[in-house]
Design a protein around this motif. Structure first.
Motif, short mmCIF file in Angstrom:
data_model
loop_
_atom_site.label_atom_id
_atom_site.label_comp_id
_atom_site.label_asym_id
_atom_site.label_seq_id
_atom_site.Cartn_x
_atom_site.Cartn_y
_atom_site.Cartn_z
N ILE A 128 0.83 -1.21 0.00
CA ILE A 128 0.00 0.00 0.00
C ILE A 128 0.87 1.26 0.00
N LEU A 129 1.95 1.25 0.79
CA LEU A 129 2.87 2.38 0.79
C LEU A 129 3.50 2.55 -0.60
N ASP A 130 3.92 1.43 -1.18
CA ASP A 130 4.58 1.45 -2.48
C ASP A 130 3.64 2.00 -3.56
N ALA A 131 2.34 1.67 -3.43
CA ALA A 131 1.37 2.13 -4.43
C ALA A 131 1.00 3.58 -4.22
N GLY A 132 1.38 4.17 -3.09
CA GLY A 132 1.04 5.56 -2.82
C GLY A 132 -0.39 5.75 -2.37
N ARG A 149 -9.89 -3.99 6.17
CA ARG A 149 -10.41 -2.85 5.44
C ARG A 149 -9.37 -2.31 4.44
N MET A 150 -8.09 -2.30 4.83
CA MET A 150 -7.04 -1.86 3.92
C MET A 150 -6.90 -2.81 2.74
N LEU A 151 -7.02 -4.12 3.01
CA LEU A 151 -6.95 -5.10 1.92
C LEU A 151 -8.10 -4.91 0.94
N ARG A 152 -9.28 -4.67 1.49
CA ARG A 152 -10.45 -4.48 0.62
C ARG A 152 -10.25 -3.24 -0.26
N GLN A 153 -9.72 -2.16 0.34
CA GLN A 153 -9.52 -0.92 -0.41
C GLN A 153 -8.40 -1.08 -1.44
N PHE A 154 -7.34 -1.79 -1.07
CA PHE A 154 -6.20 -1.98 -1.97
C PHE A 154 -6.56 -2.90 -3.13
N GLY A 155 -7.36 -3.93 -2.83
CA GLY A 155 -7.76 -4.88 -3.86
C GLY A 155 -7.19 -6.26 -3.60
N ASP A 191 -7.30 -9.04 -5.47
CA ASP A 191 -6.58 -9.60 -6.63
C ASP A 191 -5.20 -8.98 -6.77
N LYS A 192 -5.13 -7.69 -6.52
CA LYS A 192 -3.87 -6.96 -6.63
C LYS A 192 -2.86 -7.46 -5.61
N PHE A 193 -3.33 -7.65 -4.36
CA PHE A 193 -2.44 -8.12 -3.31
C PHE A 193 -1.98 -9.55 -3.57
N LEU A 194 -2.91 -10.39 -4.05
CA LEU A 194 -2.56 -11.77 -4.37
C LEU A 194 -1.51 -11.83 -5.48
N TYR A 195 -1.58 -10.92 -6.41
CA TYR A 195 -0.58 -10.83 -7.49
C TYR A 195 0.81 -10.59 -6.89
N TYR A 196 0.88 -9.68 -5.92
CA TYR A 196 2.18 -9.39 -5.30
C TYR A 196 2.68 -10.58 -4.48
N LEU A 197 1.80 -11.28 -3.79
CA LEU A 197 2.22 -12.45 -3.03
C LEU A 197 2.82 -13.51 -3.94
N GLN A 198 2.25 -13.66 -5.11
CA GLN A 198 2.78 -14.64 -6.05
C GLN A 198 4.11 -14.18 -6.63
N SER A 224 -7.09 -18.94 -6.25
CA SER A 224 -7.61 -17.66 -6.75
C SER A 224 -8.00 -16.76 -5.59
N ALA A 225 -8.24 -15.49 -5.91
CA ALA A 225 -8.65 -14.53 -4.89
C ALA A 225 -9.99 -14.94 -4.26
N ASP A 226 -10.90 -15.45 -5.08
CA ASP A 226 -12.21 -15.88 -4.56
C ASP A 226 -12.06 -17.00 -3.54
N HIS A 227 -11.07 -17.84 -3.75
CA HIS A 227 -10.86 -18.95 -2.82
C HIS A 227 -10.48 -18.45 -1.43
N TYR A 228 -9.64 -17.41 -1.38
CA TYR A 228 -9.15 -16.92 -0.08
C TYR A 228 -10.09 -15.89 0.54
N GLY A 229 -10.61 -14.98 -0.26
CA GLY A 229 -11.41 -13.90 0.30
C GLY A 229 -10.55 -12.97 1.14
N LEU A 230 -11.21 -12.07 1.86
CA LEU A 230 -10.51 -11.08 2.66
C LEU A 230 -9.79 -11.69 3.87
N SER A 231 -10.16 -12.92 4.22
CA SER A 231 -9.47 -13.59 5.34
C SER A 231 -8.03 -13.93 4.99
N LEU A 232 -7.64 -13.73 3.74
CA LEU A 232 -6.27 -13.97 3.31
C LEU A 232 -5.27 -13.28 4.23
N ILE A 233 -5.59 -12.07 4.68
CA ILE A 233 -4.64 -11.28 5.46
C ILE A 233 -4.62 -11.70 6.93
#
Length: 783
Positions: free
Chosen positions: A350-354, A401-407, A409-416, A426-435
């Protein structure tokens, strides 16, 4: 030349026979002399034995030695083959003497074999000892002398000679009988091993001690008489005791041994393990295991990485528990629920994305997102909290809430991109509980990522603002492996160094475990960026920390996944983490990557970029991408009457009789929780009764959330429990009127809570305050 050609033509048959014999002689010796399986052996970076796995044939046979120690070389030559360096593979004099003595006695009394012949005999294991076999050995021995040097032949012997029981080779024998490396043995110990292959049964514990000692001492006397050793050495040597029982081989890194044997079975591998640190970490894990097992927590793992070299310094795959509790399971590479251990990755992204600044206030209120209702660990809320404090305190609601705002799918892309291999759905598999632990990862990958973050910050400063293209590479526990970081580039690999640095600045403030709370007051204390994690159901406890030079990762739990009360990262894993760091050299804190950071005026209260109406500001470092974040939204101009008790506007007060003030205002629900933790927070004064009020949100539901589905449980008397409605209002002592489906229920003042018992089905909750403000909620009561 013509004469030779004529001779060959005249004796064609003899020539063919001679050529055939020469070819046969050349190829008579197998290309690979020994095909016997060997033990898998691992050593520390210092060359100390860490552990070994027995060979497939049940023998302790270590891989071939690089060289034979001089003392053993001298002993074995003096005892077995005094003319070893002079004969061509066999000794005619010794053979003649042996034939004479055997003929005279009528039985085999003496063999007369050289060391070279014995190497051949060892390689032809199982052949009967006949005169025909002896002739074959002589022929093969001469061929061996042509193909290998005397030193190599001695090495063959030392690596494959029997030393009693299932011990084969000098290396295994030195460890089994004396618990040390061959080059550390005394003259007496070398002499003992030199006489053993001649009669390996002499070593059996408690038996044949007198015969073995006599043979050893005869050899020592010969060494003295040959002036190889002096009189003092001789006297001391003959008085040394013999080994009484085999030593167990070291098991300093048993799980690493098993891991290495998957790829390097039967090899001798020098690892990057630091023997002193490995032993210390083993002791730490064993000590904590004694405490943990009292709460039926049986397993733990620790990994220590060198940030600079990306090499493993300590590797403890499990506790010294028993088979019932799966002591052989290597937890370091097993996927486990991550808990909160990945929150720093989201914060960095999130910091990196500004999208956020470190001190920006983020929302911390009860939250319902669909059917998902995340809660903070302590089940309390701050209303609003700075992003860096939300991370250092590991608050769950702000993270979701930060994950939801950041996205997602976007966060999962970075984790990969971080190569967390177990996160593959997929993102649907994890949902917001990913964090919060909705995904699984392993200690190896997580430590690898923290090490890459640390190295990125280090390298950015070392190379004048450049990044390595392969910074997020795999660590290694093999000493000879070279880590390839790729080429230098001005483009960031994944995240910029400034965002990583600011993440570590936040993690440095994580509350330390008991006994470490006041660390910052001591000059000798280490500055450590660290994070804990606890999975749902108290099944996994994590703690990962980093300094400029080292990363330490700890996992604690039960290998079978059984949860236990108290299995919490800060309670069980963090104490191990800090005990390990205590044994590591002190590191300086990371150098600030100024080229990726900007100094900006920040609103002191909100953490956003300051506007001209912010009451107080301060200069802070933010990522360069943070320059695009919006200015402070929480400071507004407020117009007050001369007493400053009421808000006014031009409808009721002349402009020259107004006081204009900047006011820090949070939305009602945030304000409700925020002022409970911040007593200096001032709510907005109400509008004076004669003023036309401007549109402003004055109240909000604390519970229920919009479109929530509610189940009303029954007590032991089968009586249905009520539903507690709660409301936050910005003006104290305001009267609020409650309606359910447009039917008036009650009036509240100051404390806005009301218990209702609606029927099964959908209902509309309506509240109206005495100023005419209105709020609604739709709920569904289920059976």
């Amino acid at each position: 030349m013509n004469f030779i050609i004529k001779k060959i033509k005249k004796n064609k048959i003899k020539t063919v026979i001679i050529i055939a014999l020469l070819i046969s002689y050349y190829f008579c010796l197998p290309k690979t002399l020994f095909n016997t399986p060997t033990s898998t052996v691992i050593e520390s970076r210092e060359g100390v034995l860490l552990g070994a796995k027995i060979a497939d044939d049940g023998q302790w046979r270590f891989p071939k030695l690089d060289s034979v120690p001089e003392k053993f070389k001298t002993c074995i030559v003096q005892f077995e083959d005094e003319y070893f360096y002079k004969h061509p593979g066999f000794n005619p004099v010794s053979i003649a003497k042996a034939l004479w003595q055997n003929a005279k006695s009528g039985e085999v009394k003496r063999g007369g074999s050289t060391l070279t012949q014995q190497v051949i005999r060892l390689s032809r294991n199982g052949q009967k000892r006949t005169y025909i076999e002896k002739l074959k050995e002589i022929i093969l021995a001469t061929r061996l002398e042509f193909r290998h040097s005397k030193e190599e032949i001695l090495n063959f012997y030392a690596s494959h000679a029997p030393f009693g029981g299932n011990v084969v080779g000098l290396d295994a024998a030195a460890w089994r009988y004396f618990g040390r490396r061959p080059n550390e043995l005394s003259w007496a110990e070398n002499a003992t091993l030199a006489v053993l292959p001649n009669a390996p049964s002499l070593i059996y514990p408690g038996k044949n001690q007198i015969q073995l000692k006599k043979k050893r001492n005869r050899l020592l006397k010969k060494l003295f008489e040959q002036t190889i050793i002096d009189s003092l050495t001789y006297e001391l040597a003959i008085n040394e005791s013999l080994p009484q029982k085999p030593y167990p081989l070291p098991q300093t890194a048993q799980h690493l041994l098993n891991k290495i044997s998957e790829t390097y079975k039967g090899k001798r591998i020098q690892t990057s393990i630091n023997i002193g640190l490995q032993q210390e970490v083993n002791t730490i894990v064993a000590k904590h295991y004694q405490e943990l097992q009292q709460n039926q927590i049986y397993n733990a793992a620790v990994l220590v990485l060198d940030v600079k070299t990306r090499k493993v310094l300590a590797y403890v795959g499990n506790t010294p528990t028993d088979n019932v509790h799966q002591k052989d399971v290597n937890i370091i590479h097993k996927p486990r629920s991550t808990g909160s251990i990945m929150k720093p990755f989201l914060y960095t992204a999130i910091l990196d994305a500004g999208d956020l600044l470190p001190n920006t206030l983020v929302v911390d209120v009860p939250t319902q997102i669909g059917n998902y209702n995340p809660q903070n660990y302590n089940e309390t809320y701050d209303g609003a909290v700075t992003a860096k404090r939300a991370l250092s305190r590991s608050l769950n609601v702000p993270a979701v809430r930060m994950l939801r705002q950041f996205g997602l799918d976007k966060f999962l892309y970075y984790l990969q991109k971080l190569q967390l291999k177990d996160i593959s759905q997929s993102a649907d598999h994890y949902g917001l509980s990913l964090i919060l632990g909705g995904a699984e990862s392993n200690l190896w990958d997580l430590c690898k990522t923290y090490a890459a973050f640390s190295a990125t910050i280090n390298h950015f400063e070392q190379h004048s603002g450049q990044y390595y293209s392969n910074e997020f590479c795999e660590p290694s526990f093999i000493m000879k492996d070279t880590i390839h970081l790729g080429s230098l580039t001005t483009e960031k690999t994944i995240f910029d160094a400034g965002s990583m640095y600011l993440t570590y600045e936040s993690l440095k403030e994580v509350n330390r475990p008991e006994g470490e709370e006041n660390w910052e007051f001591f000059d000798s204390s280490k500055q450590i960026a660290w994070k804990t994690g606890t999975s749902f159901g108290f099944r996994d406890a994590w703690a990962i920390g980093t300094t400029k030079n080292y990363v330490v990762g700890v996992w604690v739990g039960n290998a079978d996944g059984e949860g236990r009360p108290g299995l919490i990262g800060t309670v069980t894993a963090a104490p191990i983490l800090f005990d390990v760091f205590e044994g590591l050299p002190k590191s300086e804190w990371f150098t600030v990557p100024h080229d990726e950071l900007e100094k900006v005026s920040i609103c002191s209260k909100s953490g956003y970029r300051a506007t001209e109406i912010c009451e107080s500001t301060q200069i802070q470092l933010i990522p360069r991408s943070g320059l695009k974040t919006k200015p402070c939204p929480y400071h507004v101009w407020v117009h007050l009457d001369m007493s400053e008790r009421f808000q006014v506007n031009s409808s009721c007060q002349p402009l020259n009789q107004m006081i204009h003030k900047s006011w820090f205002v949070l939305p009602p629900l945030m304000e409700y929780y925020y002022q409970a933790k911040n007593p200096l927070y001032k709510t907005l004064p109400p509008f004076r009764y004669d003023c036309v009020s401007e549109k402003q949100k004055m109240m909000d539901f604390i519970y229920p959330k919009e479109a929530v589905k509610v189940f009303l449980p029954k007590d032991f008397n089968e009586t249905t429990n009520g539903l507690i409605l709660r409301l936050a209002h910005t003006i104290p002592d305001t009267k609020v009127f409650w309606y359910v489906d447009e039917v008036f229920l009650a009036e509240t003042q100051a404390i806005h809570e009301l218990e209702v018992k609606p029927s099964i089905g959908k209902h509309i909750i309506t509240v109206v305050d005495e100023l005419g403000n209105e709020a609604k909620r739709t709920i569904e009561i289920q059976e």
